[in-house]
Design a protein around this motif. Sequence first.
Motif, PDB file in Angstrom:
ATOM      1  N   GLU A 181      -1.066   0.545  18.752  1.00  0.00           N
ATOM      2  CA  GLU A 181      -1.910   1.360  17.884  1.00  0.00           C
ATOM      3  C   GLU A 181      -1.127   1.888  16.698  1.00  0.00           C
ATOM      4  OE1 GLU A 181      -0.477   3.486  20.571  1.00  0.00           O
ATOM      5  OE2 GLU A 181      -1.036   1.711  21.668  1.00  0.00           O
ATOM      6  N   GLY A 182       0.194   1.676  16.679  1.00  0.00           N
ATOM      7  CA  GLY A 182       1.074   2.527  15.877  1.00  0.00           C
ATOM      8  C   GLY A 182       1.115   2.295  14.399  1.00  0.00           C
ATOM      9  N   GLY A 183       0.044   1.978  13.778  1.00  0.00           N
ATOM     10  CA  GLY A 183       0.055   2.003  12.330  1.00  0.00           C
ATOM     11  C   GLY A 183      -0.058   0.645  11.687  1.00  0.00           C
ATOM     12  N   MET A 184       0.591  -0.396  12.276  1.00  0.00           N
ATOM     13  CA  MET A 184       0.626  -1.642  11.519  1.00  0.00           C
ATOM     14  C   MET A 184      -0.773  -2.189  11.281  1.00  0.00           C
ATOM     15  SD  MET A 184       3.218  -4.832  11.577  1.00  0.00           S
ATOM     16  CE  MET A 184       2.519  -6.033  12.648  1.00  0.00           C
ATOM     17  N   ALA A 185      -1.676  -1.936  12.245  1.00  0.00           N
ATOM     18  CA  ALA A 185      -3.055  -2.401  12.082  1.00  0.00           C
ATOM     19  C   ALA A 185      -3.659  -1.832  10.803  1.00  0.00           C
ATOM     20  CB  ALA A 185      -3.877  -1.987  13.286  1.00  0.00           C
ATOM     21  N   PHE A 186      -3.195  -0.630  10.384  1.00  0.00           N
ATOM     22  CA  PHE A 186      -3.738   0.000   9.186  1.00  0.00           C
ATOM     23  C   PHE A 186      -3.099  -0.552   7.917  1.00  0.00           C
ATOM     24  CE2 PHE A 186      -4.277   3.390  12.413  1.00  0.00           C
ATOM     25  CZ  PHE A 186      -5.652   3.517  12.324  1.00  0.00           C
ATOM     26  N   VAL A 202       4.981  13.855   2.792  1.00  0.00           N
ATOM     27  CA  VAL A 202       4.583  13.180   4.036  1.00  0.00           C
ATOM     28  C   VAL A 202       4.570  11.677   3.778  1.00  0.00           C
ATOM     29  CG1 VAL A 202       2.722  12.877   5.719  1.00  0.00           C
ATOM     30  CG2 VAL A 202       3.217  15.159   4.815  1.00  0.00           C
ATOM     31  N   GLU A 203       5.235  10.941   4.680  1.00  0.00           N
ATOM     32  CA  GLU A 203       5.250   9.476   4.583  1.00  0.00           C
ATOM     33  C   GLU A 203       4.329   8.929   5.674  1.00  0.00           C
ATOM     34  OE1 GLU A 203       8.722   6.329   3.803  1.00  0.00           O
ATOM     35  OE2 GLU A 203       8.858   7.170   5.812  1.00  0.00           O
ATOM     36  N   LEU A 204       3.350   8.130   5.263  1.00  0.00           N
ATOM     37  CA  LEU A 204       2.415   7.528   6.220  1.00  0.00           C
ATOM     38  C   LEU A 204       3.000   6.221   6.692  1.00  0.00           C
ATOM     39  CD1 LEU A 204      -1.206   7.534   4.751  1.00  0.00           C
ATOM     40  CD2 LEU A 204      -0.123   9.146   6.301  1.00  0.00           C
ATOM     41  N   ASN A 205       3.277   6.130   7.975  1.00  0.00           N
ATOM     42  CA  ASN A 205       3.753   4.864   8.524  1.00  0.00           C
ATOM     43  C   ASN A 205       2.534   4.001   8.837  1.00  0.00           C
ATOM     44  OD1 ASN A 205       4.872   2.763   9.901  1.00  0.00           O
ATOM     45  ND2 ASN A 205       5.808   3.988  11.521  1.00  0.00           N
ATOM     46  N   LEU A 206       2.253   3.073   7.959  1.00  0.00           N
ATOM     47  CA  LEU A 206       1.123   2.159   8.190  1.00  0.00           C
ATOM     48  C   LEU A 206       1.670   0.824   8.651  1.00  0.00           C
ATOM     49  CD1 LEU A 206      -1.148   2.771   5.063  1.00  0.00           C
ATOM     50  CD2 LEU A 206      -1.166   3.908   7.274  1.00  0.00           C
ATOM     51  N   SER A 207       2.876   0.842   9.205  1.00  0.00           N
ATOM     52  CA  SER A 207       3.577  -0.422   9.307  1.00  0.00           C
ATOM     53  C   SER A 207       4.434  -0.600  10.535  1.00  0.00           C
ATOM     54  CB  SER A 207       4.457  -0.573   8.068  1.00  0.00           C
ATOM     55  OG  SER A 207       5.221   0.594   7.840  1.00  0.00           O
ATOM     56  N   CYS A 208       4.258   0.256  11.568  1.00  0.00           N
ATOM     57  CA  CYS A 208       5.141   0.110  12.724  1.00  0.00           C
ATOM     58  C   CYS A 208       4.728  -1.106  13.558  1.00  0.00           C
ATOM     59  CB  CYS A 208       5.111   1.344  13.611  1.00  0.00           C
ATOM     60  SG  CYS A 208       6.274   1.184  14.975  1.00  0.00           S
ATOM     61  N   LEU A 265       4.954   0.702   3.517  1.00  0.00           N
ATOM     62  CA  LEU A 265       4.298  -0.598   3.610  1.00  0.00           C
ATOM     63  C   LEU A 265       4.982  -1.524   4.602  1.00  0.00           C
ATOM     64  CD1 LEU A 265       3.867  -1.222  -0.224  1.00  0.00           C
ATOM     65  CD2 LEU A 265       2.298  -0.055   1.318  1.00  0.00           C
ATOM     66  N   SER A 266       4.164  -2.359   5.220  1.00  0.00           N
ATOM     67  CA  SER A 266       4.678  -3.374   6.142  1.00  0.00           C
ATOM     68  C   SER A 266       5.042  -4.630   5.358  1.00  0.00           C
ATOM     69  CB  SER A 266       3.606  -3.718   7.170  1.00  0.00           C
ATOM     70  OG  SER A 266       4.018  -4.852   7.896  1.00  0.00           O
ATOM     71  N   PRO A 267       6.166  -5.262   5.699  1.00  0.00           N
ATOM     72  CA  PRO A 267       6.501  -6.536   5.050  1.00  0.00           C
ATOM     73  C   PRO A 267       5.778  -7.713   5.712  1.00  0.00           C
ATOM     74  CG  PRO A 267       8.220  -5.962   6.590  1.00  0.00           C
ATOM     75  CD  PRO A 267       7.208  -4.843   6.655  1.00  0.00           C
TER      76      PRO A 267
END
Length: 303
Positions: free
Chosen positions: A136-141, A125-131, A167-169
């Motif tokens: 709400e879609g993950g980048m906040a996390f 499972v890949e957690l998208n913490l970066s959309c 990860l988000s860049p």
Amino acid sequence: MSKVDMAVDIAGLKLKNPVMTASGTYGFGEEYGEFYGPDRLGAVVVKGLTLNPRKGNPPPRTAETPAGMLNSVGLQNPGVDFFLQKELPRLLDKGACVIANIAGNTIEEYCIMMEKLDCSGVSAVELNLSCPNVKEGGMAFGLEPGMVYDVTERVNERGHKPLIVKLSPNVTNIAEIARAAQEGGAHAVSLINTLLAMDIDIWTRRPVLANIYGGLSGPAVKPVALRMVHQVAQAVDIPVIGMGGIMDWRDAVQFLLAGAKAVAVGTANFVNPYAPIEIIEGIEKYMKQQGFSAVEAMVGALR
Ligand SMILES: Cc1cc2nc3c(=O)[nH]c(=O)nc-3n(C[C@H](O)[C@H](O)[C@H](O)COP(=O)(O)O)c2cc1C
């Protein structure tokens, strides 16, 4: 010529080769079925899933840019239950190794999806913490190390499958975020997601995307992605999956040399549906020419 060993081990997950699809650029594989079977790939990373179906953002939601593209698709997807009932069995029947990519509005939503996926045939499972494309879609996390640690730890408690944190860049210190994921129990990290960007139509004087901002991907982001993968590979002990602007086998080799144990092909799928297959073949040829007998020997072999 003798055969080379293309297999890689990502946290106990054995991939036949190091090339996967990047989430959101291969859908659930159906459209690519006429070109090649998903079993040819190291793994298929499917479109980002949410707990409930999502329609995504209004159009226009993609645009071409010099050496890349912008998207603000906004996680359009049929929801995790539909995926489990309809899309996953089809992919598994074709022999694919499937990695589910998930995005939640809350930590609890990530956890519920993890539980559902944990008793399915997905391999990881890949957690998208970066959309960057949904509020709400993950980048906040994904922007703050403490938050990355918390989400990773809590989701990991709810399942047994290998957990990859994407990860988000859009951060100042990517190594710090990667270390937080590792400390939270991530089995691997993947990077980069898209870079927050925009374009403007000077004749309408409006943003090109209805969502105003979108994510930049493609060749334009490769040097940034390569730098971040290099930094992260030195900062963590868990495997790194590299992506961002990989268009051909030379790009993929660069990511492996920088320390990525596997690579994902994204925007290139829209330009050339055979890109991942050509990349697998190109890496194999390069290894034979350069005298590498195993792809894992190339990982981090930057001089
Ligand atoms: C149209 C499009 C949709 C995407 N959807 C997702 C997604 O649902 N989940 C996710 O984690 N990343 C998503 N991404 C990001 C890609 O997986 C990848 O991280 C990024 O595009 C960089 O790789 P590339 O330059 O090879 O495309 C999307 C990218 C594009 C272009």
